[in-house]
Scaffold this motif. Structure first.
Motif, PDB file in Angstrom:
ATOM      1  N   TYR A  60       0.983 -17.845   4.892  1.00 38.10           N
ATOM      2  CA  TYR A  60       0.050 -18.067   6.189  1.00 38.10           C
ATOM      3  C   TYR A  60      -0.293 -16.462   6.648  1.00 38.10           C
ATOM      4  O   TYR A  60       0.563 -15.625   6.554  1.00 38.10           O
ATOM      5  N   GLY A  61      -1.308 -16.375   7.427  1.00 32.27           N
ATOM      6  CA  GLY A  61      -2.015 -14.791   7.408  1.00 32.27           C
ATOM      7  C   GLY A  61      -0.927 -14.219   8.286  1.00 32.27           C
ATOM      8  O   GLY A  61      -0.893 -12.981   8.515  1.00 32.27           O
ATOM      9  N   THR A  62      -0.435 -14.847   9.429  1.00 32.85           N
ATOM     10  CA  THR A  62       0.333 -14.313  10.498  1.00 32.85           C
ATOM     11  C   THR A  62       1.687 -13.700   9.972  1.00 32.85           C
ATOM     12  O   THR A  62       2.290 -12.859  10.581  1.00 32.85           O
ATOM     13  N   ARG A  63       2.114 -14.244   8.794  1.00 31.39           N
ATOM     14  CA  ARG A  63       3.364 -13.962   8.244  1.00 31.39           C
ATOM     15  C   ARG A  63       3.312 -12.674   7.256  1.00 31.39           C
ATOM     16  O   ARG A  63       4.358 -12.272   6.843  1.00 31.39           O
ATOM     17  N   GLY A  64       2.251 -12.383   7.026  1.00 33.43           N
ATOM     18  CA  GLY A  64       2.209 -11.028   6.242  1.00 33.43           C
ATOM     19  C   GLY A  64       1.131 -11.453   5.190  1.00 33.43           C
ATOM     20  O   GLY A  64       0.550 -12.335   4.573  1.00 33.43           O
ATOM     21  N   THR A  65       0.536  -9.963   4.642  1.00 38.82           N
ATOM     22  CA  THR A  65      -0.501 -10.388   3.609  1.00 38.82           C
ATOM     23  C   THR A  65      -0.532  -9.052   2.792  1.00 38.82           C
ATOM     24  O   THR A  65       0.246  -7.851   3.119  1.00 38.82           O
ATOM     25  N   PRO A  66      -1.168  -8.980   1.464  1.00 47.09           N
ATOM     26  CA  PRO A  66      -0.939  -7.482   0.884  1.00 47.09           C
ATOM     27  C   PRO A  66      -1.376  -6.339   1.656  1.00 47.09           C
ATOM     28  O   PRO A  66      -0.926  -5.233   1.483  1.00 47.09           O
ATOM     29  N   THR A  67      -2.103  -6.364   2.650  1.00 52.02           N
ATOM     30  CA  THR A  67      -2.620  -5.334   3.440  1.00 52.02           C
ATOM     31  C   THR A  67      -1.491  -5.076   4.391  1.00 52.02           C
ATOM     32  O   THR A  67      -1.205  -3.653   4.360  1.00 52.02           O
ATOM     33  N   THR A  68      -0.913  -6.075   5.037  1.00 54.31           N
ATOM     34  CA  THR A  68       0.090  -5.521   5.868  1.00 54.31           C
ATOM     35  C   THR A  68       1.347  -5.181   5.075  1.00 54.31           C
ATOM     36  O   THR A  68       2.075  -4.019   5.327  1.00 54.31           O
ATOM     37  N   ASP A  69       1.571  -5.804   3.671  1.00 53.07           N
ATOM     38  CA  ASP A  69       2.603  -5.317   3.133  1.00 53.07           C
ATOM     39  C   ASP A  69       2.560  -3.879   2.647  1.00 53.07           C
ATOM     40  O   ASP A  69       3.338  -2.951   2.387  1.00 53.07           O
ATOM     41  N   ALA A  70       1.429  -3.425   2.129  1.00 52.27           N
ATOM     42  CA  ALA A  70       1.094  -2.050   2.001  1.00 52.27           C
ATOM     43  C   ALA A  70       1.692  -1.065   3.007  1.00 52.27           C
ATOM     44  O   ALA A  70       2.268  -0.043   2.707  1.00 52.27           O
ATOM     45  N   LEU A  71       1.072  -1.394   3.986  1.00 55.97           N
ATOM     46  CA  LEU A  71       1.442  -0.509   5.321  1.00 55.97           C
ATOM     47  C   LEU A  71       2.902  -0.541   5.578  1.00 55.97           C
ATOM     48  O   LEU A  71       3.627   0.621   5.675  1.00 55.97           O
ATOM     49  N   ALA A  72       3.757  -1.850   5.659  1.00 55.73           N
ATOM     50  CA  ALA A  72       5.067  -2.034   5.717  1.00 55.73           C
ATOM     51  C   ALA A  72       5.819  -1.047   4.719  1.00 55.73           C
ATOM     52  O   ALA A  72       6.838  -0.648   4.975  1.00 55.73           O
ATOM     53  N   HIS A  73       5.463  -1.266   3.493  1.00 52.81           N
ATOM     54  CA  HIS A  73       6.167  -0.426   2.299  1.00 52.81           C
ATOM     55  C   HIS A  73       6.039   0.983   2.507  1.00 52.81           C
ATOM     56  O   HIS A  73       7.091   1.688   2.353  1.00 52.81           O
ATOM     57  N   ALA A  74       5.011   1.270   3.039  1.00 51.71           N
ATOM     58  CA  ALA A  74       4.870   2.908   3.089  1.00 51.71           C
ATOM     59  C   ALA A  74       5.658   3.179   4.216  1.00 51.71           C
ATOM     60  O   ALA A  74       6.455   4.513   4.300  1.00 51.71           O
ATOM     61  N   ILE A  75       5.790   2.476   5.393  1.00 51.54           N
ATOM     62  CA  ILE A  75       6.869   2.935   6.605  1.00 51.54           C
ATOM     63  C   ILE A  75       7.974   2.715   6.216  1.00 51.54           C
ATOM     64  O   ILE A  75       8.986   3.536   6.472  1.00 51.54           O
ATOM     65  N   ASP A  76       8.505   1.757   5.354  1.00 58.73           N
ATOM     66  CA  ASP A  76       9.825   1.435   5.029  1.00 58.73           C
ATOM     67  C   ASP A  76      10.237   2.912   4.321  1.00 58.73           C
ATOM     68  O   ASP A  76      11.279   3.284   4.491  1.00 58.73           O
ATOM     69  N   ALA A  77       9.319   3.235   3.396  1.00 55.08           N
ATOM     70  CA  ALA A  77       9.680   4.525   2.410  1.00 55.08           C
ATOM     71  C   ALA A  77       9.882   5.566   3.440  1.00 55.08           C
ATOM     72  O   ALA A  77      10.881   6.627   3.119  1.00 55.08           O
ATOM     73  N   LEU A  78       9.088   5.574   4.666  1.00 53.80           N
ATOM     74  CA  LEU A  78       9.120   6.979   5.273  1.00 53.80           C
ATOM     75  C   LEU A  78      10.718   6.936   6.311  1.00 53.80           C
ATOM     76  O   LEU A  78      11.394   7.708   6.533  1.00 53.80           O
ATOM     77  N   GLU A  79      10.757   5.687   6.763  1.00 55.62           N
ATOM     78  CA  GLU A  79      11.961   5.311   7.897  1.00 55.62           C
ATOM     79  C   GLU A  79      13.070   5.061   7.066  1.00 55.62           C
ATOM     80  O   GLU A  79      14.297   5.043   7.766  1.00 55.62           O
ATOM     81  N   GLY A  80      13.066   4.640   5.820  1.00 55.92           N
ATOM     82  CA  GLY A  80      14.465   4.240   5.205  1.00 55.92           C
ATOM     83  C   GLY A  80      14.913   2.829   5.917  1.00 55.92           C
ATOM     84  O   GLY A  80      16.196   2.747   5.796  1.00 55.92           O
ATOM     85  N   SER A  81      13.836   1.923   6.052  1.00 64.13           N
ATOM     86  CA  SER A  81      14.113   0.707   6.897  1.00 64.13           C
ATOM     87  C   SER A  81      14.174  -0.348   5.649  1.00 64.13           C
ATOM     88  O   SER A  81      13.513  -0.413   4.822  1.00 64.13           O
ATOM     89  N   ALA A  82      14.937  -1.579   6.104  1.00 65.23           N
ATOM     90  CA  ALA A  82      14.789  -2.775   5.471  1.00 65.23           C
ATOM     91  C   ALA A  82      13.562  -3.427   5.466  1.00 65.23           C
ATOM     92  O   ALA A  82      13.094  -4.083   4.512  1.00 65.23           O
TER      93      ALA A  82
END
Ligand SMILES: Cc1ncc(COP(=O)(O)O)c(C=O)c1O
Length: 395
Positions: A60-82
């Protein structure tokens, strides 16, 4: 970076290389360099059993999309977050994790020099929901242990401080909080993960107003919240429960902004430092509150933990009050008078400390916060010179 665009081995690469390539894999979308902007509510399932089990990547759109995943993965790589969530504003990046982790009867410790709307949220909604809120001095360090109670759930930090730029001893605070079973959140908007990585210093949840340097152009509101492994599940489920998801166009704009954030921040840093150190010798300026200046009382702490400094700091005028403060601001021609910061343009705001309970100064005169944009330093200095001259005339 592997040839297929995956981020394998990218941890050893320079920050600008990582910013240019992190988040999405172009080969997932026919080689197009940028990811698609997925506008989505409904996601279709191939059959009833997959639907019942929700056993596919997107549901469902509220839970994540390829667009939000792209940003989330980029931020995780910078932050070292899960994991990282994207929410509609920097303020939502503060309120969503607080709602996720505090309950009625819990005690919440917040640094007194916090971004004012964070304080307002705690003093209004959280208090109404039965949370006990207490403010502590930004320089408390390991002394936070004396304020921690059996019901303390969260220690909220922001470093450097909003408007007054005190640096907190985050590792000491995290150690004391963890010893008592509390978690630590940090508003890391000033430094961005390029200049400070909260999770490396013991923070559990790192908060950003991506509105500022990640977006970089004063045209997007967005927040990101990144959690370590232990806190990620609760953060993500609360985010879904609240339905507080960000719009895909804004998410895309922030991912786009990340590509140039390293070079922009480098310029903000150099210009702000040049102007801050010049201002230390200018008549009419009592003090410059910038942690990367050796004169700053927390400079050693900043040097120990931070890899750089961004573009905002404050000056304290040598005496006077609101009259002189307003004269300075009204004389500016390049600096705009506007809240927010992190965009390409220079801004100035009067600082108000009337909400504080402990971190009130004393200061020699009124405070003005400057956001140093990407303009030419000599032009900005000339503008500030007019401001100082106007404040002197007003005195
Ligand atoms: C330190 C800090 N955190 C959070 C925010 C909130 O960001 P937004 O304007 O996106 O709500 C701001 C905005 O000025 C800020 O300065």
């Amino acid at each position: 970076m592997a040839k297929d665009g995956s981020e394998q081995g990218s941890g050893t690469m320079g920050i600008n290389t990582r910013l240019a390539h992190s988040g999405n894999n172009p080969h997932d979308y026919f080689g197009f360099v940028n990811p698609p902007i997925v506008h989505a509510s409904t996601v279709l399932f191939p059959n009833a059993s997959v639907m019942a089990a929700r056993s596919q990547k997107y549901t469902y759109g509220t839970r994540g999309t390829p667009t939000t995943d792209a940003l989330a993965h980029a931020i995780d790589a910078l932050e070292g977050s899960a994991g990282t969530i994207a929410v509609p504003s920097g303020l939502a990046a503060v309120t969503v994790p607080l709602l996720a982790f505090v309950s009625a009867g819990d005690h919440l410790l917040i640094v007194d020099s916090v971004y004012h709307p964070t304080r307002n949220f705690a003093d209004t909604m959280l208090k109404r929901l039965g949370v006990e809120v207490e403010y502590y001095a930004p320089n408390i360090g390991a002394g936070i242990a004396t304020l921690i109670k059996p019901n303390t759930k969260v220690v909220f930090t922001e470093s450097p401080a909003s408007n007054t730029f005190e640096v907190q001893d985050i590792p000491a605070i995290a150690k004391a909080a963890h010893a008592a079973g509390a978690i630590v959140m940090m508003d890391n908007t000033w430094a961005t993960p390029l200049y400070f990585r909260p999770l490396d210093h013991g923070v559990d949840i790192s908060i950003h107003a991506a509105t500022k340097y990640p977006a970089g152009h004063s045209d997007v509101l967005l927040g990101t919240v990144s959690a370590n492994e232990a806190c990620w599940g609760q953060l993500y489920e609360s985010f879904c429960t609240l339905g507080c998801c960000a719009g895909p166009d804004d998410v895309y704009q922030v991912l786009r902004g990340l590509r140039t954030m390293g070079v922009r921040l480098d310029r903000h840093q150099r210009s702000a430092l040049a102007i801050a150190s010049w201002l230390e010798g200018e008549e009419g300026v009592a003090r410059v509150l910038h942690p990367a200046l050796p004169s700053h009382p927390d400079h050693d702490l900043w040097k120990r933990d931070f890899r750089g400094s961004s573009g905002i700091f404050s000056i304290v005028l040598a005496g006077g009050g609101q009259h002189e403060q307003h004269a300075f601001l009204d004389a500016l021609r390049i600096f705009g008078l506007g809240y927010s910061w992190g965009g390409y343009e220079s801004l100035a705001v009067p600082v108000w400390l009337g909400d504080r309970v402990v971190a009130k100064g004393p200061y020699e005169g009124p405070l003005i916060r400057l956001q140093i944009g990407l303009e030419d330093v000599d032009d900005l200095k000339a503008d500030i010179r007019s401001g100082l001259a106007a404040a002197a005339r007003a005195g």
